[in-house]
Each structure stands twice: as C-alpha cells, then as structure tokens.
Design an enzyme around this catalytic site. Structure first.
Site, PDB file in Angstrom:
ATOM      1  N   LYS A  63      17.114  -8.857 -11.654  1.00  0.00           N
ATOM      2  CA  LYS A  63      16.620  -8.769 -10.272  1.00  0.00           C
ATOM      3  C   LYS A  63      15.670  -7.576 -10.139  1.00  0.00           C
ATOM      4  CE  LYS A  63      20.624  -6.202  -8.547  1.00  0.00           C
ATOM      5  NZ  LYS A  63      21.467  -6.004  -7.379  1.00  0.00           N
ATOM      6  N   TYR A  79      -4.169  17.440   0.544  1.00  0.00           N
ATOM      7  CA  TYR A  79      -3.775  17.366   1.960  1.00  0.00           C
ATOM      8  C   TYR A  79      -2.833  18.482   2.358  1.00  0.00           C
ATOM      9  CZ  TYR A  79      -5.547  12.561   2.134  1.00  0.00           C
ATOM     10  OH  TYR A  79      -6.330  11.457   2.100  1.00  0.00           O
TER      11      TYR A  79
END
Ligand SMILES: Cc1ncc(COP(=O)(O)O)c(C=O)c1O
Length: 378
Positions: free
Chosen positions: A37, A275
């Site tokens: 999965k 940033y």
C-alpha cells in the site's frame, strides 16, 4: 547530462535480501504477503511488487481497490488482499478484479449478496473477516464473529477464506502484554468459528514487528510492510529483538532519493538565504541550489536543520525549504559542478535520521516522497 531533476533509486538486491530474511523466519506453509500500500511505502507500487513476487512473495496486500486495479493492469496475477474499506459502489469491480476483500460491515455483505444474485459466472469472492481485538479501528467484535460469518456463507458465491486482526501496540513498546491479549482474543474468535463448524479459514495478524519477534503470531500468513523495505519498525522492535537473544537477522534499506545541483553561486558573508531570511551566512559561502522542495516530499521542518550528500561530502541545508527548491552550503566541497548528483535520503542519511529531524516515523518518510518522482530499479 542528467535526465531527471529528481528520482528514487530502488535496490532490487536489497528488496530480495529482505524477502529472503523475512521468509526464513516463517514456517514453510506460512504465506508471505508484503504490504505494498501507499505506493509500496513510497518505493513504487508496480516495480516493487514485481520484485517482491520474483523474490518469493506469495500474496500482496494493498489498502485500496485502485491499487489492486493498477497491479492487475500491470499483469500481476498473484492473490491480492485489500485491507482498507471498499466502497459499496466498487464491490462489483472488486469481484471482477479477483481480489480478496477484508469485511467488517454487514452492509458490505448485504450488497455483495445483491451482486452475487446478479452475476452469471461461478467464481466466488473470497472474504477475510476482520476481528476487533483491541485496535478499535476496523473489525467485528469477537462475540459477533460467528453470526457475521454465517451472513457471509449464507450467500452463494461468497467464501470466508480468512480471518484477520491488526496489532495496536507492538512497535511502540517493548512490553507486548497488550499485543498478546490481542492474540488471545484472535484465537478466541477462531475457536468460536471452529465450534460453529467453520474449519477452513486462514488466520493472519503478523505485521513486521510480530514477524521479526514472535513466531507464535505468524499463523497462516504474515502481512509485512516496513521490514520488506529494509527498515526496522521502531527502535523498540530492535531492542526487543536483542532482549530475546536473537541474532543473525538483517535488513537492507532499498530507497535512495536523489536530485542534482541546479546552480552554484557565492553569497558573501552576512547574506540572508531564502524566505524569511532565516539563515545568515557567517562567511563567504558557496551555495548550491537543489530543485526539490516540500511539494516533492522534502518536509518543510527540515529548514536549516538537515544535510544532503554531494561527492561524498555533507552539505548543510541553508534557510527554509521552499515549495520546489532547497539551498545547501557547498563551500567546503571541492570541484563541485552543475548537475552533480545529490543524495537527499538514503545511504548515510537513513529514513530513521530523517524521521528524527522532522519528528515522525520512518514509515512516513519514504511514503511521502511524491509519487510523481520516477522510481528507478537499480
Ligand atoms: C492491516 C495492516 N496489516 C499489516 C500492515 C504492515 O505493517 P508493518 O509495515 O508494520 O509491517 C499494516 C500497515 O500499516 C496494516 O495496516
């Protein structure tokens, strides 16, 4: 010249080693069912499943039907067990894909009954009843398993092939009292079913930790996820393994996430990087720009705190992780060139270290590397 901005190398040799090492822990008649999965825990659903099957996996387990569909379309014919919820709307498709479904809602059985009556073929749909033993997330109470099983077998075309449960507290502790209470509840459910005349079902509950540590949890099938990819479920699992005086078992990680140097520039002393100007250079600094960011799965919590490997050297992350870019310090890396390979995760940067940096578990680290980034089998 490179062909990709970023890619993940998956080691076939390591995956095959893990399958052999895990299968050695199981008895010959116990099925080995790796969990593929979440894009095979980030390793690439189709390519990894094929390697695991070639290496000796008997079944595959997925979470959702769409994963089973992708595998069938890729030509995988091995038994596939769907462990998560399947929408009532998708049950007919599940039948057509010839998958095994987990069941724990009577509504699902009723809907399957309607579908069974409208089908012309004689292939039965194999179901695995999930027993609630203490995880409280999916499952039928032990007291109700017999009546639930009877609802299944009442429907012509439905087969009760197995019963399953899942551990709540086996990786997170070295005290496995709770896990063994769950095993007891699971056995109790199996006994109730046998007493009621159901005697032909397989039992499975072992995940990686249980498979590694406790043969008495293996029953008929082991659903192994993280360990198949070469990672230990937790430090506690390793400690328990040692406390049990076991040795000789090793796992090999199979996942190396790479990118390239996309620019090299000099930022003079006292320059702000990125940033928020969250990093200021303390010397004239050679900065390499790497074209991946949090969109790709490089967690923003790594800002100013991780490092990558270039030419075998560590390059510290400078400033914030951007959406598509990170910046690293390459001042002390000689001869660095544009498009040099960068290791973001893997080799000495283990998933466990990465998990520590961002406050999570190794499971989340590899599964979150964006599916869009190519997985290349090496
Ligand atoms: C139902 C079920 N079985 C087995 C597994 C495999 O667990 P692990 O990766 O710890 O082996 C999982 C993983 O979450 C699961 O949800």
């Amino acid at each position: 010249m490179k062909e990709q901005l970023s890619w993940v190398e998956i080691s076939k040799k390591s995956l095959s080693h893990n399958v052999s090492a895990l299968k050695e822990r199981l008895s010959n008649d116990c099925l080995f069912c790796p969990c593929v999965k979440a894009n095979a825990y980030g390793h690439g659903l189709v390519e990894t499943s094929k390697i695991l099957l070639d290496a000796g996996a008997d079944w595959l387990s997925v979470n959702a039907l769409y994963e089973a569909e992708i595998l069938r379309e890729a030509g995988v014919t091995a038994p596939i067990y769907v462990m998560g919820y399947t929408l009532l709307n998708d049950l007919e498709k599940a039948w057509n894909l010839d998958v095994r479904l987990v069941v724990y809602d009577l509504e699902t059985v009723v809907k399957l009954g309607e579908i069974a009556r409208s089908r012309s073929g004689d292939e039965s749909l194999k179901l695995h009843l999930k027993v609630e033993t203490g995880n409280n997330r999916q499952g039928v109470e032990v007291e109700d398993v017999v009546s639930f099983a009877e609802e299944i077998t009442k429907v012509e075309g439905l087969e009760l092939e197995g019963i399953a449960t899942h551990f709540a507290n086996i990786e997170d502790t070295t005290d496995h009292t709770y896990a063994f209470k769950q095993v007891d509840r699971f056995k109790e459910a199996a006994n109730l079913l046998r007493e009621a005349g159901f005697d032909n079902f397989i039992m499975h509950c072992a995940n990686s930790a249980a498979t590694i540590l406790y043969p008495e949890t293996h029953f008929d099938m082991a659903r192994v996820g993280i360990a198949a990819y070469g990672m230990w479920p937790s430090p506690e699992t390793r400690v328990t393994y040692q406390n049990l005086n076991k040795n000789g078992f090793s796992l090999k990680p199979a996942f190396v996430w790479k990118s390239v140097v996309a620019q090299i520039k000099t930022a003079p002393k006292d320059s702000a990087i990125g940033y928020g100007c969250s990093y200021k250079t303390t010397r004239d600094t050679r900065v390499a720009i790497i074209p991946i960011g949090y969109y790709d799965g490089y967690d923003r919590h790594l800002s100013n705190s991780s490092y990558v490997l270039i030419r075998g050297h560590r390059a510290k992350l400078l400033g914030r992780v951007c959406m598509n870019i990170i910046m690293v310090d390459v001042t002390d890396i000689p001869d660095i060139e544009l498009e040099d390979e960068v290791t973001l995760l893997g080799d000495e940067i283990t998933a466990e270290m990465f998990a520590g940096w961002i406050g999570t578990i190794n499971y989340e680290v590899t599964t979150r590397v964006n599916e869009r980034i190519p997985r290349v089998v090496v």
